[in-house]
Design an enzyme around this catalytic site. Sequence first.
Site, mmCIF file in Angstrom:
data_model
loop_
_atom_site.group_PDB
_atom_site.id
_atom_site.type_symbol
_atom_site.label_atom_id
_atom_site.label_comp_id
_atom_site.label_asym_id
_atom_site.label_seq_id
_atom_site.Cartn_x
_atom_site.Cartn_y
_atom_site.Cartn_z
ATOM 1 N N CYS A 250 0.816 -1.228 0.000
ATOM 2 C CA CYS A 250 0.000 0.000 0.000
ATOM 3 C C CYS A 250 0.844 1.270 0.000
ATOM 4 O O CYS A 250 0.355 2.345 -0.320
ATOM 5 C CB CYS A 250 -0.937 0.007 1.206
ATOM 6 S SG CYS A 250 -2.258 -1.199 1.050
HETATM 7 N N1 COA Z 1 -19.931 -9.256 8.860
HETATM 8 C C1 COA Z 1 -20.316 -9.470 10.114
HETATM 9 N N2 COA Z 1 -19.472 -9.732 11.142
HETATM 10 C C2 COA Z 1 -18.158 -9.770 10.851
HETATM 11 C C3 COA Z 1 -17.675 -9.569 9.554
HETATM 12 C C4 COA Z 1 -18.600 -9.303 8.538
HETATM 13 N N3 COA Z 1 -18.219 -9.077 7.264
HETATM 14 N N4 COA Z 1 -16.333 -9.658 9.573
HETATM 15 C C5 COA Z 1 -15.975 -9.933 10.830
HETATM 16 N N5 COA Z 1 -17.082 -10.014 11.622
HETATM 17 C C6 COA Z 1 -17.130 -10.305 13.058
HETATM 18 C C7 COA Z 1 -15.899 -11.042 13.551
HETATM 19 O O1 COA Z 1 -16.030 -12.418 13.353
HETATM 20 C C8 COA Z 1 -15.853 -10.635 14.988
HETATM 21 O O2 COA Z 1 -16.779 -11.425 15.705
HETATM 22 P P1 COA Z 1 -16.456 -11.900 17.220
HETATM 23 O O3 COA Z 1 -16.348 -10.621 18.007
HETATM 24 O O4 COA Z 1 -17.620 -12.746 17.557
HETATM 25 O O5 COA Z 1 -15.149 -12.654 17.138
HETATM 26 C C9 COA Z 1 -16.400 -9.204 14.982
HETATM 27 O O6 COA Z 1 -17.159 -9.071 13.786
HETATM 28 C C10 COA Z 1 -15.314 -8.166 14.999
HETATM 29 O O7 COA Z 1 -14.336 -8.508 13.985
HETATM 30 P P2 COA Z 1 -12.954 -7.782 13.833
HETATM 31 O O8 COA Z 1 -12.223 -8.409 12.701
HETATM 32 O O9 COA Z 1 -12.290 -7.734 15.165
HETATM 33 O O10 COA Z 1 -13.466 -6.330 13.410
HETATM 34 P P3 COA Z 1 -12.696 -4.953 13.400
HETATM 35 O O11 COA Z 1 -13.470 -3.988 14.162
HETATM 36 O O12 COA Z 1 -11.255 -5.113 13.740
HETATM 37 O O13 COA Z 1 -12.795 -4.513 11.859
HETATM 38 C C11 COA Z 1 -11.348 -4.393 9.943
HETATM 39 C C12 COA Z 1 -12.179 -5.285 10.870
HETATM 40 C C13 COA Z 1 -10.628 -5.258 8.931
HETATM 41 C C14 COA Z 1 -12.303 -3.431 9.223
HETATM 42 C C15 COA Z 1 -10.341 -3.550 10.759
HETATM 43 O O14 COA Z 1 -9.654 -4.380 11.680
HETATM 44 C C16 COA Z 1 -9.308 -2.829 9.923
HETATM 45 O O15 COA Z 1 -9.645 -2.098 8.993
HETATM 46 N N6 COA Z 1 -8.021 -2.949 10.297
HETATM 47 C C17 COA Z 1 -6.944 -2.280 9.621
HETATM 48 C C18 COA Z 1 -6.706 -2.959 8.348
HETATM 49 C C19 COA Z 1 -5.728 -2.258 7.462
HETATM 50 O O16 COA Z 1 -5.559 -1.098 7.468
HETATM 51 N N7 COA Z 1 -5.117 -3.042 6.649
HETATM 52 C C20 COA Z 1 -4.223 -2.539 5.710
HETATM 53 C C21 COA Z 1 -4.444 -3.309 4.504
HETATM 54 S S1 COA Z 1 -3.461 -2.639 3.292
#
Ligand code: COA
Length: 373
Positions: A156
């Site tokens: 990225c």
């Molecule tokens: N729909 C519904 N529930 C979902 C889901 C979806 N699409 N995806 C995950 N969940 C659930 C998970 O299973 C988890 O459930 P649990 O609490 O029972 O275990 C819960 O929602 C929270 O999941 P989590 O992955 O911890 O969510 P989050 O708040 O961390 O958000 C991201 C996920 C990916 C949006 C976030 O972590 C993020 O953007 N991180 C930075 C990523 C980044 O910048 N990456 C760089 C890439 S270049």
Amino acid sequence: MHSVVISGTGLFTPAQSITNDELVESFNTWVHQHNAANADAIARGELEPLGESNAAFIEKASGIKSRFVMDKAGILDPQRMVPRLPERSNDEPSILCEMAVAAARQALERAGRTPADVDAVIVACSNLQRPYPAVAIEVQQALGIQGFGFDMNVACSSATFGIQAACNAVQLGQARSVLVVDPEICTGHLNFRDRDSHFIFGDAATAVLVERADLATSPYQFEVLSTKLLTQFSNNIRNNFGFLNRAAEEGVGGDDKLFVQEGRKVFREVCPMVAELIGKHLEENDIEVSKVSRFWLHQANLSMNHLIVKKLLGRDATPEEAPVILDTYANTSSAGSVIALHKYQDDLPSGALGVLSSFGAGYSIGSVILRKR
Ligand code: COA
């Protein structure tokens, strides 16, 4: 050493777009089919049923509402869930080249330049479609540029790393100007069957022309005051796809041959690193954070961007200070921060300061301090 400006920016946006509701409908159809096909194993407790995705969760967790894509039908087909981008003959321009050229032409137009004024092309992106010949050389030929071109991949952060490489070449007199192009078909490496990440990415291409300041005539110039890069190894964002996969048949087609991440850890670890790097970078250049009018940040997660700017400013940023494009583009990898720069620059007065910053896998972080001319 020559002074350097970014004299033009360009953006290619795919014609098709997918809303969260459309994406979730396709995902959940597949989940129901999968769970029905495995009902016996699930009943015996041998298999966990797959959980549904949810559009409200996606928007709340990421800020993403929709994403532009190169092939909507292939992604939304529950039997496929992969974009369909037919192979082309070697005599046709590659799809990445086509996107890159569209963005590059716009950057040249805004810079008031023709390919004859450009000496080099850097294609800097996460998702290169082949190892060689370099896509940059194909772009060079498509535009009719004399000189040299090469591809580079810093995930990225590719755009800011590419801009630093271009600045170095122009400062040293190796080129009058360099096109840095970031074509990203992120949907090609996204696992649309992974609930945790199926909503994250979209497709786009951006371009900037990095030019010698004393030659530039564009009305849209930003002086590049300084660039600063940082990398620190992490396994939290990974893609193990590569040419050695065929030498390890046991792993072919595994989930790790597509994008995988530990989103929570990335969030927690990368935000402080980015705020610290930008803060240090400004300090080294004797610039107070309060004097910065705009932060064009990498566009992965809205809360992440809010947190980074809050750490820097000591207060919440206004939408004008940290513009958001991820709501409609999602994460477009290296293109994201440059899309923000392209769309949110014309209102800035002469002398205004801004920071272009990218961050992502590696980890890799880049900061570019710009001053509107
Ligand atoms: N729909 C519904 N529930 C979902 C889901 C979806 N699409 N995806 C995950 N969940 C659930 C998970 O299973 C988890 O459930 P649990 O609490 O029972 O275990 C819960 O929602 C929270 O999941 P989590 O992955 O911890 O969510 P989050 O708040 O961390 O958000 C991201 C996920 C990916 C949006 C976030 O972590 C993020 O953007 N991180 C930075 C990523 C980044 O910048 N990456 C760089 C890439 S270049």
